[in-house]
Scaffold this motif. Structure first.
Motif, mmCIF file in Angstrom:
data_model
loop_
_atom_site.group_PDB
_atom_site.id
_atom_site.type_symbol
_atom_site.label_atom_id
_atom_site.label_comp_id
_atom_site.label_asym_id
_atom_site.label_seq_id
_atom_site.Cartn_x
_atom_site.Cartn_y
_atom_site.Cartn_z
ATOM 1 N N LEU A 397 0.830 -1.210 0.000
ATOM 2 C CA LEU A 397 0.000 0.000 0.000
ATOM 3 C C LEU A 397 0.860 1.254 0.000
ATOM 4 O O LEU A 397 0.530 2.253 -0.665
ATOM 5 C CB LEU A 397 -0.930 0.000 1.213
ATOM 6 N N LEU A 398 1.962 1.230 0.714
ATOM 7 C CA LEU A 398 2.846 2.390 0.772
ATOM 8 C C LEU A 398 3.570 2.617 -0.553
ATOM 9 O O LEU A 398 3.739 3.765 -0.994
ATOM 10 C CB LEU A 398 3.846 2.221 1.913
ATOM 11 N N ILE A 399 4.019 1.537 -1.195
ATOM 12 C CA ILE A 399 4.633 1.669 -2.521
ATOM 13 C C ILE A 399 3.616 2.215 -3.509
ATOM 14 O O ILE A 399 3.903 3.126 -4.302
ATOM 15 C CB ILE A 399 5.182 0.302 -2.995
ATOM 16 N N HIS A 400 2.411 1.676 -3.460
ATOM 17 C CA HIS A 400 1.330 2.108 -4.350
ATOM 18 C C HIS A 400 1.017 3.581 -4.123
ATOM 19 O O HIS A 400 0.839 4.358 -5.084
ATOM 20 C CB HIS A 400 0.091 1.241 -4.105
ATOM 21 N N ALA A 401 0.959 3.992 -2.856
ATOM 22 C CA ALA A 401 0.639 5.388 -2.543
ATOM 23 C C ALA A 401 1.698 6.332 -3.086
ATOM 24 O O ALA A 401 1.378 7.374 -3.690
ATOM 25 C CB ALA A 401 0.499 5.561 -1.031
ATOM 26 N N GLU A 402 2.973 5.986 -2.885
ATOM 27 C CA GLU A 402 4.042 6.864 -3.360
ATOM 28 C C GLU A 402 4.071 6.913 -4.886
ATOM 29 O O GLU A 402 4.273 7.988 -5.481
ATOM 30 C CB GLU A 402 5.389 6.401 -2.799
ATOM 31 N N ALA A 403 3.863 5.759 -5.524
ATOM 32 C CA ALA A 403 3.829 5.730 -6.989
ATOM 33 C C ALA A 403 2.617 6.478 -7.523
ATOM 34 O O ALA A 403 2.700 7.167 -8.546
ATOM 35 C CB ALA A 403 3.828 4.286 -7.472
ATOM 36 N N ALA A 404 1.480 6.336 -6.831
ATOM 37 C CA ALA A 404 0.276 7.050 -7.260
ATOM 38 C C ALA A 404 0.482 8.558 -7.165
ATOM 39 O O ALA A 404 0.112 9.319 -8.074
ATOM 40 C CB ALA A 404 -0.914 6.616 -6.411
ATOM 41 N N GLN A 405 1.065 9.008 -6.074
ATOM 42 C CA GLN A 405 1.319 10.436 -5.894
ATOM 43 C C GLN A 405 2.255 10.967 -6.978
ATOM 44 O O GLN A 405 2.059 12.062 -7.504
ATOM 45 C CB GLN A 405 1.907 10.682 -4.505
ATOM 46 N N ALA A 406 3.262 10.172 -7.323
ATOM 47 C CA ALA A 406 4.250 10.606 -8.310
ATOM 48 C C ALA A 406 3.698 10.618 -9.729
ATOM 49 O O ALA A 406 4.251 11.288 -10.610
ATOM 50 C CB ALA A 406 5.475 9.701 -8.247
ATOM 51 N N THR A 407 2.611 9.881 -9.965
ATOM 52 C CA THR A 407 2.039 9.793 -11.320
ATOM 53 C C THR A 407 0.703 10.517 -11.437
ATOM 54 O O THR A 407 -0.086 10.252 -12.343
ATOM 55 C CB THR A 407 1.869 8.322 -11.737
ATOM 56 N N GLY A 408 0.451 11.414 -10.491
ATOM 57 C CA GLY A 408 -0.736 12.250 -10.601
ATOM 58 C C GLY A 408 -2.038 11.584 -10.203
ATOM 59 O O GLY A 408 -3.101 11.935 -10.733
ATOM 60 N N ARG A 409 -1.965 10.663 -9.254
ATOM 61 C CA ARG A 409 -3.174 9.967 -8.784
ATOM 62 C C ARG A 409 -3.318 10.155 -7.275
ATOM 63 O O ARG A 409 -3.336 9.183 -6.505
ATOM 64 C CB ARG A 409 -3.092 8.482 -9.116
ATOM 65 N N PRO A 410 -3.403 11.365 -6.778
ATOM 66 C CA PRO A 410 -3.437 11.587 -5.329
ATOM 67 C C PRO A 410 -4.636 10.946 -4.640
ATOM 68 O O PRO A 410 -4.534 10.580 -3.466
ATOM 69 C CB PRO A 410 -3.482 13.119 -5.214
ATOM 70 N N ALA A 411 -5.742 10.795 -5.328
ATOM 71 C CA ALA A 411 -6.917 10.169 -4.714
ATOM 72 C C ALA A 411 -6.615 8.723 -4.338
ATOM 73 O O ALA A 411 -7.026 8.245 -3.269
ATOM 74 C CB ALA A 411 -8.113 10.243 -5.651
ATOM 75 N N ASP A 412 -5.893 8.015 -5.210
ATOM 76 C CA ASP A 412 -5.506 6.634 -4.903
ATOM 77 C C ASP A 412 -4.558 6.598 -3.709
ATOM 78 O O ASP A 412 -4.667 5.731 -2.827
ATOM 79 C CB ASP A 412 -4.827 5.989 -6.110
ATOM 80 N N ALA A 413 -3.608 7.522 -3.687
ATOM 81 C CA ALA A 413 -2.652 7.572 -2.578
ATOM 82 C C ALA A 413 -3.367 7.812 -1.256
ATOM 83 O O ALA A 413 -3.033 7.206 -0.225
ATOM 84 C CB ALA A 413 -1.614 8.659 -2.828
ATOM 85 N N LEU A 414 -4.363 8.677 -1.269
ATOM 86 C CA LEU A 414 -5.106 8.988 -0.050
ATOM 87 C C LEU A 414 -5.847 7.760 0.472
ATOM 88 O O LEU A 414 -5.864 7.502 1.683
ATOM 89 C CB LEU A 414 -6.087 10.128 -0.325
ATOM 90 N N VAL A 415 -6.426 6.984 -0.412
ATOM 91 C CA VAL A 415 -7.121 5.754 -0.008
ATOM 92 C C VAL A 415 -6.144 4.783 0.649
ATOM 93 O O VAL A 415 -6.431 4.189 1.702
ATOM 94 C CB VAL A 415 -7.813 5.093 -1.220
ATOM 95 N N ASP A 416 -4.981 4.602 0.032
ATOM 96 C CA ASP A 416 -3.975 3.684 0.580
ATOM 97 C C ASP A 416 -3.556 4.094 1.989
ATOM 98 O O ASP A 416 -3.512 3.264 2.912
ATOM 99 C CB ASP A 416 -2.729 3.670 -0.310
ATOM 100 N N ILE A 417 -3.223 5.359 2.143
ATOM 101 C CA ILE A 417 -2.736 5.844 3.432
ATOM 102 C C ILE A 417 -3.819 5.737 4.498
ATOM 103 O O ILE A 417 -3.544 5.352 5.654
ATOM 104 C CB ILE A 417 -2.229 7.290 3.295
#
Length: 505
Positions: A397-417
């Protein structure tokens, strides 16, 4: 309880060939008597599996995941201090703690030699598996398992030392002293090989319900590859791989409701587990990681008067303690707090550690604790059978969140965190940014041997990050030097100078 160092002095020349291959029938068997060579592999379909099990079992060695590993991960980071008494290990673990380690410190040599022995064993297995009369699908899976393990070994080596000799086959006898085999590949070349092995494993390995518990799986290979891509800043691929795991497209995974249970016997190979080092009990009482749990156990001091639980090394730092938010359940699940007199500290299994006046240190690593009374063991405290969690859904989840944030998907990162924060008993975040993700990564993975590597990686993303973090912990991180450890002086000498030293050492 004092630690007596057992330094393994071994030339890479020996590690290249590894000798004839030894193995075990399953994870908990005693070390075998005899060897598995080409004739056995050609005649017995089970021999190839035994070779692969022998590669898995290298992960019990102390130089792989034991005391030295703790020193070069937790103690070297800002998650932990050396611990124990001030003088105990001051010239070895103390230098790791202070980022002043020199090439002659034996911990480095032990880790280097152990990892290259494991790689030699993996290379031998890979050379013999194609000769097996087992079905092609079985051979393909076995090769996938070994390539996953070899990738993991090299991933740790490249993060410890930078570029290292890249050896992917068993050299002929007449070439064993070839100095070209001793030369260091670049970091980029090592990472290319790691990714290649993991991509093969992704395609070759089954999902977890289709293989024996404890073996590498498709999800394990995907998660490890995603982590490698995070280091390479290939955020899109890291996102895609972890997204498949989170959506249960390669097996069913979930967070354990009780965070503390992850590191207890009840949490071994749980729904959250993606890959962990398997341990257990056997007749020889050695089917576990040497010194891993005991080196971090609470240690008697002051008034003493009790039978302590270990050497007391790797004590959680003030820096880590200060990172937790109020009411974060991960704090007390990660750290054993030693109470002042006369209270004492009662652990989850009912064991009472005396008050601080009879204990050497203020805090200890709860995640490494293995109960002598409520969890299986066979009486060998140096090899308590505690599975080491290498990869779990929390980190995915943390890898996914950081990758999501870096690729313009902050909503996905927020769900993970917020999935992690909900389990931790914390309120959900309403916005997300990289500092929040990195904060969550630290407290979710505290004392799990990743923080040093993480800070080095984060330094490459945000210059000054590691320097500031170590300074807050009272350490001086020198850029251009402390990103890696020195190449062991013993190995440079054994190579006849073919191995070159890292800058600054």
């Amino acid at each position: 309880m004092n630690y007596k160092q057992h330094l393994i002095r071994m030339s890479l020349f020996v590690a290249l060939s590894g000798g004839a291959m030894t193995a075990c029938k399953d994870f908990l068997d005693t070390p075998p008597q005899g060897q598995i060579g080409e004739a056995a592999v050609r005649s017995d379909p089970a021999a190839a599996q035994s070779l692969v099990t022998g590669v898995y079992n290298t992960m019990w060695q102390g130089g792989m995941h034991g005391f030295d590993f703790v020193g070069m991960t937790n103690i070297a980071s800002d998650d932990a201090d050396k611990g124990s008494s001030p003088s105990d290990g001051a010239n070895s673990f103390g230098t790791l703690d202070n980022l002043t380690v020199t090439p002659g410190v034996g911990n480095l040599d032990n880790v280097w030699a152990t990892y290259f022995r494991a790689i030699a064993r993996a290379n031998q297995a890979l050379s013999l598996i194609p000769l097996s009369p087992a079905e092609a699908t079985v051979r393909n899976q076995l090769e996938g398992e070994v390539r996953f393990l070899r990738a993991y070994f090299y991933f740790n080596l490249v993060r410890f030392f930078g570029g290292v000799p890249l050896i992917t086959s068993v050299p002929p006898v007449e070439g064993i002293n070839n100095t070209a085999l001793q030369a260091r590949a670049t970091q980029e070349e090592v990472y290319t090989q790691i990714a290649s092995d993991l991509r093969y494993a992704v395609n070759a390995l089954p999902i977890k319900t289709q293989t024996q518990t404890g073996k590498a799986t498709k999800a394990a290979a995907m998660a490890m590859l995603a982590k490698v891509y995070l280091y390479q800043k290939n955020y899109q691929q890291a996102y895609v791989l972890t997204d498949s795991i989170i959506k249960n497209q390669v097996g069913t995974y979930d967070l354990l409701p009780n965070y503390a249970n992850i590191w207890r016997e009840t949490g071994a190979n749980s729904a959250e587990s993606i890959f962990e080092v398997q341990t257990g009990t056997n007749l020889s009482c050695d089917a576990a990681i040497e010194l891993y749990s005991v080196c971090q156990g609470p240690r008697a001091g002051g008034r003493r008067g009790w039978s302590d639980l270990g050497f007391g090394f790797g004590t959680p730092s003030e820096s880590l303690l200060g990172e937790y938010e109020t009411n974060d359940v991960r704090r007390t699940a990660t750290i054993i707090f030693i109470n002042p007199a006369p209270r004492g500290t009662v652990l989850w299994d009912g064991f009472r550690v005396p008050s601080r006046d009879s204990v050497e240190n203020d805090r200890y690593n709860y995640k490494s604790y293995h109960s002598r009374t409520s969890e299986r063991n066979c009486g060998n405290n140096d090899r308590l059978p505690k599975n080491l969690r290498i990869m779990r859904l929390g980190e995915v989840l943390l890898i996914h969140a950081e990758a999501a944030q870096a690729t313009g998907r902050p909503a996905d990162a927020l769900v993970d965190i917020n999935r992690l924060r909900t389990r931790a008993g914390l309120p959900a975040q309403t916005t997300i940014d990289l500092p929040k993700i990195w904060h969550e990564r630290r407290v979710e993975l505290g004392m799990e041997h990743d923080r040093f590597f993480d800070l080095v990686r984060q330094e490459s993303v945000q210059p000054g990050r590691a320097v500031q973090a170590f300074a807050a912990h009272g350490k001086t991180f020198t850029k251009g030097k402390n990103e890696v450890f020195p190449i062991p002086q013993n190995q440079i000498q054994l190579s006849g100078g073919a191995l070159t030293q890292n800058p600054g050492y």
